[in-house]
Design a protein around this motif. Structure first.
Motif, PDB file in Angstrom:
ATOM      1  N   LEU A  47       0.786  -1.114   0.254  1.00  0.00           N
ATOM      2  CA  LEU A  47       0.042  -0.003   0.144  1.00  0.00           C
ATOM      3  C   LEU A  47       0.792   1.426   0.066  1.00  0.00           C
ATOM      4  N   VAL A  48       1.901   1.193   0.682  1.00  0.00           N
ATOM      5  CA  VAL A  48       2.708   2.307   0.790  1.00  0.00           C
ATOM      6  C   VAL A  48       4.243   2.555  -0.298  1.00  0.00           C
ATOM      7  N   GLY A  49       4.399   1.265  -0.883  1.00  0.00           N
ATOM      8  CA  GLY A  49       5.448   1.199  -1.585  1.00  0.00           C
ATOM      9  C   GLY A  49       6.753   1.637  -0.931  1.00  0.00           C
ATOM     10  N   ASN A  50       7.492   2.245  -1.624  1.00  0.00           N
ATOM     11  CA  ASN A  50       8.890   2.839  -1.186  1.00  0.00           C
ATOM     12  C   ASN A  50       8.956   3.772  -0.194  1.00  0.00           C
ATOM     13  N   LEU A  51       7.850   4.326  -0.103  1.00  0.00           N
ATOM     14  CA  LEU A  51       7.957   5.605   0.976  1.00  0.00           C
ATOM     15  C   LEU A  51       8.700   5.434   2.191  1.00  0.00           C
ATOM     16  N   PRO A  52       8.330   4.272   3.083  1.00  0.00           N
ATOM     17  CA  PRO A  52       9.092   4.306   4.250  1.00  0.00           C
ATOM     18  C   PRO A  52      10.538   3.998   3.762  1.00  0.00           C
ATOM     19  N   LEU A  53      10.970   3.437   2.999  1.00  0.00           N
ATOM     20  CA  LEU A  53      12.396   3.440   2.682  1.00  0.00           C
ATOM     21  C   LEU A  53      12.824   4.619   2.273  1.00  0.00           C
ATOM     22  N   LEU A  54      12.297   5.506   1.316  1.00  0.00           N
ATOM     23  CA  LEU A  54      12.894   6.752   0.951  1.00  0.00           C
ATOM     24  C   LEU A  54      12.940   7.472   2.219  1.00  0.00           C
ATOM     25  N   ILE A  55      11.897   7.461   3.211  1.00  0.00           N
ATOM     26  CA  ILE A  55      12.169   8.267   4.444  1.00  0.00           C
ATOM     27  C   ILE A  55      13.429   7.748   5.324  1.00  0.00           C
ATOM     28  N   GLN A  56      13.254   6.400   5.294  1.00  0.00           N
ATOM     29  CA  GLN A  56      14.348   5.918   6.405  1.00  0.00           C
ATOM     30  C   GLN A  56      16.061   6.208   5.462  1.00  0.00           C
ATOM     31  N   PHE A 213      24.428  35.317   3.411  1.00  0.00           N
ATOM     32  CA  PHE A 213      24.020  35.172   2.200  1.00  0.00           C
ATOM     33  C   PHE A 213      24.230  33.681   2.060  1.00  0.00           C
ATOM     34  N   ALA A 214      25.527  33.204   2.122  1.00  0.00           N
ATOM     35  CA  ALA A 214      25.563  31.723   1.687  1.00  0.00           C
ATOM     36  C   ALA A 214      24.899  30.782   2.757  1.00  0.00           C
ATOM     37  N   ALA A 215      24.891  31.210   4.163  1.00  0.00           N
ATOM     38  CA  ALA A 215      24.242  30.341   5.083  1.00  0.00           C
ATOM     39  C   ALA A 215      22.883  30.241   4.820  1.00  0.00           C
ATOM     40  N   ALA A 216      22.151  31.345   4.494  1.00  0.00           N
ATOM     41  CA  ALA A 216      20.619  31.185   3.946  1.00  0.00           C
ATOM     42  C   ALA A 216      20.462  30.555   2.626  1.00  0.00           C
ATOM     43  N   PHE A 217      21.473  30.675   1.772  1.00  0.00           N
ATOM     44  CA  PHE A 217      21.405  29.994   0.596  1.00  0.00           C
ATOM     45  C   PHE A 217      21.435  28.607   0.632  1.00  0.00           C
ATOM     46  N   ASP A 218      22.404  28.049   1.673  1.00  0.00           N
ATOM     47  CA  ASP A 218      22.670  26.563   1.887  1.00  0.00           C
ATOM     48  C   ASP A 218      21.128  26.040   2.378  1.00  0.00           C
ATOM     49  N   GLU A 219      20.690  26.649   3.410  1.00  0.00           N
ATOM     50  CA  GLU A 219      19.724  26.034   4.070  1.00  0.00           C
ATOM     51  C   GLU A 219      18.362  25.873   3.115  1.00  0.00           C
ATOM     52  N   ALA A 220      18.413  27.175   2.312  1.00  0.00           N
ATOM     53  CA  ALA A 220      17.053  26.944   1.296  1.00  0.00           C
ATOM     54  C   ALA A 220      17.283  25.966   0.435  1.00  0.00           C
ATOM     55  N   GLN A 221      18.499  25.791  -0.285  1.00  0.00           N
ATOM     56  CA  GLN A 221      18.864  24.464  -1.052  1.00  0.00           C
ATOM     57  C   GLN A 221      18.441  23.232  -0.531  1.00  0.00           C
ATOM     58  N   LYS A 222      18.841  23.257   0.999  1.00  0.00           N
ATOM     59  CA  LYS A 222      18.551  21.714   1.503  1.00  0.00           C
ATOM     60  C   LYS A 222      17.007  21.741   1.709  1.00  0.00           C
ATOM     61  N   THR A 223      16.415  22.610   1.931  1.00  0.00           N
ATOM     62  CA  THR A 223      14.855  22.439   1.965  1.00  0.00           C
ATOM     63  C   THR A 223      14.188  22.137   0.856  1.00  0.00           C
ATOM     64  N   THR A 224      14.885  22.733  -0.611  1.00  0.00           N
ATOM     65  CA  THR A 224      14.032  22.549  -1.597  1.00  0.00           C
ATOM     66  C   THR A 224      14.428  20.951  -2.121  1.00  0.00           C
ATOM     67  N   PHE A 225      15.510  20.341  -1.647  1.00  0.00           N
ATOM     68  CA  PHE A 225      15.734  19.028  -2.135  1.00  0.00           C
ATOM     69  C   PHE A 225      14.877  18.086  -1.463  1.00  0.00           C
ATOM     70  N   GLN A 226      14.661  18.577  -0.177  1.00  0.00           N
ATOM     71  CA  GLN A 226      13.973  17.493   0.987  1.00  0.00           C
ATOM     72  C   GLN A 226      12.297  17.726   0.466  1.00  0.00           C
ATOM     73  N   PHE A 228      11.463  16.749  -2.581  1.00  0.00           N
ATOM     74  CA  PHE A 228      11.481  15.870  -3.418  1.00  0.00           C
ATOM     75  C   PHE A 228      11.031  14.612  -3.036  1.00  0.00           C
ATOM     76  N   VAL A 229      11.575  14.386  -1.689  1.00  0.00           N
ATOM     77  CA  VAL A 229      11.098  12.933  -1.194  1.00  0.00           C
ATOM     78  C   VAL A 229       9.978  13.202  -0.065  1.00  0.00           C
ATOM     79  N   ASN A 230       9.277  14.393  -0.219  1.00  0.00           N
ATOM     80  CA  ASN A 230       8.145  14.560   1.007  1.00  0.00           C
ATOM     81  C   ASN A 230       7.218  15.025   0.156  1.00  0.00           C
ATOM     82  N   PRO A 231       6.165  14.194   0.048  1.00  0.00           N
ATOM     83  CA  PRO A 231       5.148  14.776  -0.951  1.00  0.00           C
ATOM     84  C   PRO A 231       4.009  15.674  -0.180  1.00  0.00           C
ATOM     85  N   ILE A 232       4.377  15.804   1.381  1.00  0.00           N
ATOM     86  CA  ILE A 232       3.358  16.579   1.728  1.00  0.00           C
ATOM     87  C   ILE A 232       4.176  17.781   2.408  1.00  0.00           C
ATOM     88  N   TRP A 233       5.268  18.256   1.765  1.00  0.00           N
ATOM     89  CA  TRP A 233       6.131  19.368   2.063  1.00  0.00           C
ATOM     90  C   TRP A 233       5.571  20.612   2.616  1.00  0.00           C
TER      91      TRP A 233
END
Ligand code: HEM
Length: 644
Positions: A47-56, A213-226, A228-233
């Motif tokens: 029923l949930v497929g690979n979602l738990p593995l993607l999170i793990q 600028f760099a600190a905020a830029f890095d955090e924003a990028q990290k959030t952006t990637f997450q 992709f693996v979090n459908p309810i972001w």
């Protein structure tokens, strides 16, 4: 009571039975996901497929994917995860080349990609398709010409590396500091790119810690990637900003990043109003017309600045950090690279950017090292496209309209099916042909810089920047890794190091009288050795050659030294040792060097350090003078030379 109501009991049992039936049908994938004929499915939960593995495995995503391919023994597979659209993943070079090059029109950056990226990258080049992409590519391509490379870019890189040397590494060497190499590389590429792209001196290298600028830029990028693996972001990001108000939220990070981009463009508008003429990336975009034929507005210019910062800063900084990590783990490669550097790069070339640009082109081994690093640590480790129409891949995989495609340069570089049995081994020689020329693999096999019409625009710029940095740093310094670190990647849009990489010196080589040779006859710790070198240098260098003797007290010992041209030969001896005999021994050692190399100079010591150590061992044994006959020593050296 509700539970005793037969209607509710009936509904509850029916629901359970329904779930059980669905679970039996969708026993390895997300509910209502179709099984895809002809494509192996990475098994998931009912029923949930690979979602738990993607999170793990969200923090080891690239290795998780590699393991998936290996377990199924396939080069193409599909994954089904609840809430995440159907993905087909491949590491088959022919498929990669097909989708990025031969059937380019069919694969775009899809709606999921756009939605996750739009806050950070707007409609900039990384997040655009069709005409919106074309005008940006065309505008930017004008600055990547040979003239700019030769006359401007190389200069900027050399200037920034010189600044780095004098402000960070020389100081660190003298004060025996541990430095985060990863952080320094990010500052170097940020300063270099902001200067050559937008004409702004940011001075991140002169700033303690990260610039805001760099600190905020890095955090924003990290959030952006997450996303992709979090459908309810959209929900989780909102909850996070309420429940953890102390944590800088995505919107706060975006505010910092936006203000920086807007300040850069505002500054340029003022410069233009004052009659200044610029021909860099920013000016090109300020003069360009978008897909509707209009001049770019402030939002479009903001998107341009941020897209090019991620392109120009992160990728190259990461590639440099992984390069030094690989060199430090593989001293054989480092030594071979140093030999090539010493063969091509003279002091004159180091200070003539046009000549440096030309010489670098011929440095086969340096290129091979860089390509090999990008094979194992590609700066864009995972990428995604969206199929506009049905298609059949070269390996027969049937792609359907609306499928998302993943290709994984990280997993591809480590796949034995793609690179052979030694895929995981760092071996730059694989990039060199039998005739000594550099070998380039197809873009499908090595998509580190992408492939086809959207191939990286900055490929040559990045290679030049990285090689200038590698050459200068390897030639000037010998680094060592601080023990006990966990050096690993952080899952993000690119491939940063999660915990950085701390380095320390054991030897410094440069023209200001830094150590060329060191031999220890007492077991000192590395830290202590560095301290001693610094102390000895500070003690000896300022001494007056005419009016002061060649002996000086040092801690509970004595230093006996002699200066030859720009080099000091120093011996540390016991307080009651005969200093005159050591003074003569130094001279004897230099005479042997002179006879062996024929008018020895500093470069002989650098190029042939292993021979110099052999000569030293013939003259001194366990710290005592062993041999004083030049003939005997030279004859032995002659024998040793013949054995090589
Ligand atoms: C080691 C360094 C670098 C690596 C490994 C690298 C890799 C890549 C990759 C994989 C892409 C495709 C991204 C995508 O659209 O999915 C890309 C695109 C791009 N890169 Fe690089 N890059 C590097 C450095 C640079 C530098 C220094 C610049 C300078 C401006 C640059 C400019 C661009 C641009 C403008 C694109 C977008 C091309 C397009 O969509 O048409 N890159 N790069």
């Amino acid at each position: 009571m509700t539970t005793s109501n037969p209607i509710f009991q009936y509904m509850g049992s029916a629901a359970l039975a329904g779930v059980a039936v669905l679970g039996a049908i969708y026993n390895d994938r997300a509910v209502f996901d179709e099984r895809r004929k002809g494509i192996k499915t990475q098994p998931g939960w009912p029923l949930v497929g690979n979602l738990p593995l993607l999170i793990q495995y969200k923090d080891q995503m690239h290795d998780f994917l590699l393991a998936g391919f290996n377990e199924l023994d396939e080069m193409t597979l599909t994954m089904s995860a609840l809430g995440i659209p159907r993905h087909v993943a491949t590491l088959d070079p022919q498929n990669v080349e097909h989708l990025l090059k031969h059937n380019f029109e069919n694969y775009i950056k899809g709606p999921e990609f756009h939605a996750s990226m739009v806050d950070m990258f707007g409609n900039g080049i990384f997040n655009a398709n069709g005409e919106d992409w074309k005008y940006q590519r065309k505008t930017a391509s004008h600055i990547f010409n040979v003239k700019n490379f030769r006359d401007q870019f190389t200069d900027v890189f050399v200037e920034e590396i010189d600044f780095m040397s004098s402000h960070i590494w020389d100081k660190a060497a003298e004060e025996n500091q541990v430095v985060d190499f990863h952080e320094v590389m990010f500052k170097f590429t940020l300063d270099s790119f902001i200067l050559l792209g937008f004409g702004v001196h940011l001075h991140a290298q002169a700033t303690e810690g990260k610039v805001p600028f760099a600190a905020a830029f890095d955090e924003a990028q990290k959030t952006t990637f997450q996303r992709f693996v979090n459908p309810i972001w959209p929900i989780t990001e909102r909850i996070m900003s309420i429940t953890m108000p102390w944590k800088q939220s995505m919107s706060k990070n975006l505010n910092v990043v936006d203000s920086f981009a807007r300040e850069v463009t505002e500054k340029r508008r003022v410069q233009i109003a004052n009659g200044e003429v610029h021909k860099d990336l920013l000016s090109r975009f300020m003069d360009a017309r978008n897909a509707k034929g209009e001049l770019l507005n402030n939002d479009e210019l903001r998107d341009t600045v941020l897209n090019f910062v991620v392109a120009g800063r992160d990728t190259t900084a990461q590639a440099l950090s992984w390069t030094f990590y690989m060199l430090l783990c593989h001293p054989r490669v480092e030594e071979k690279l140093l030999n090539e550097i010493n063969q091509y790069i003279t002091d004159d070339v180091m200070h003539d950017s046009a000549a440096l640009y030309e010489v670098i082109k011929d440095m086969t081994y340096a290129h091979a090292v860089f390509y090999e690093v990008l094979r194992l640590y590609p700066s864009v480790p995972l990428n995604q496209k969206y199929a506009l129409n049905d298609d059949i891949w070269p390996d027969g995989t049937q792609i359907r309209k609306g499928d998302y495609i993943l290709w994984c340069p990280y997993a591809q570089g480590r796949s034995e099916k793609v690179w052979g049995a030694d895929a995981k081994v760092f071996r730059p020689e694989r990039w060199i042909k039998e005739n000594g020329d550099l070998k380039r693999e197809s873009q499908g096999q090595w998509p580190a810089f992408h492939a086809g019409p959207r191939v990286c625009l900055g490929q040559n710029l990045a290679t030049l920047e990285a090689l200038v940095a590698i050459i200068f740093l390897v030639k000037r310094y010998k680094f060592s890794l601080v023990a006990g670190q966990d050096i690993t990647y952080q899952v993000s849009l690119t491939l940063p190091m999660l915990n950085g990489m701390k380095l320390r010196f054991i030897l410094v080589q440069n023209r200001q009288g830094k150590t060329r040779l060191a031999k220890w006859y007492v077991p000192y710790e590395d830290e202590e050795k560095i301290k001693l070198k610094g102390e000895v240098h500070r003690l000896i260098a300022p001494r007056d050659q005419k009016h002061q003797s060649n002996f000086v007290e040092f801690r509970n010992y004595k230093i006996v030294y002699r200066r030859y041209a720009g080099l000091f030969f120093c011996v540390c001896v016991d307080a009651n040792d005969n200093e005159l005999s050591y003074l003569e021994a130094i001279h004897f050692f230099v005479e042997v060097l002179d006879a062996f190399f024929g008018n020895v100079c500093e470069l002989d010591l650098v190029f042939n350090f292993y021979k110099v150590y052999a000569i030293l061992d013939e003259v001194f044994l366990a710290g005592e003078i062993e041999e004083t006959s030049k003939n005997v020593v030279l004859t032995r050296l002659d024998h040793l030379d013949k054995l090589e």
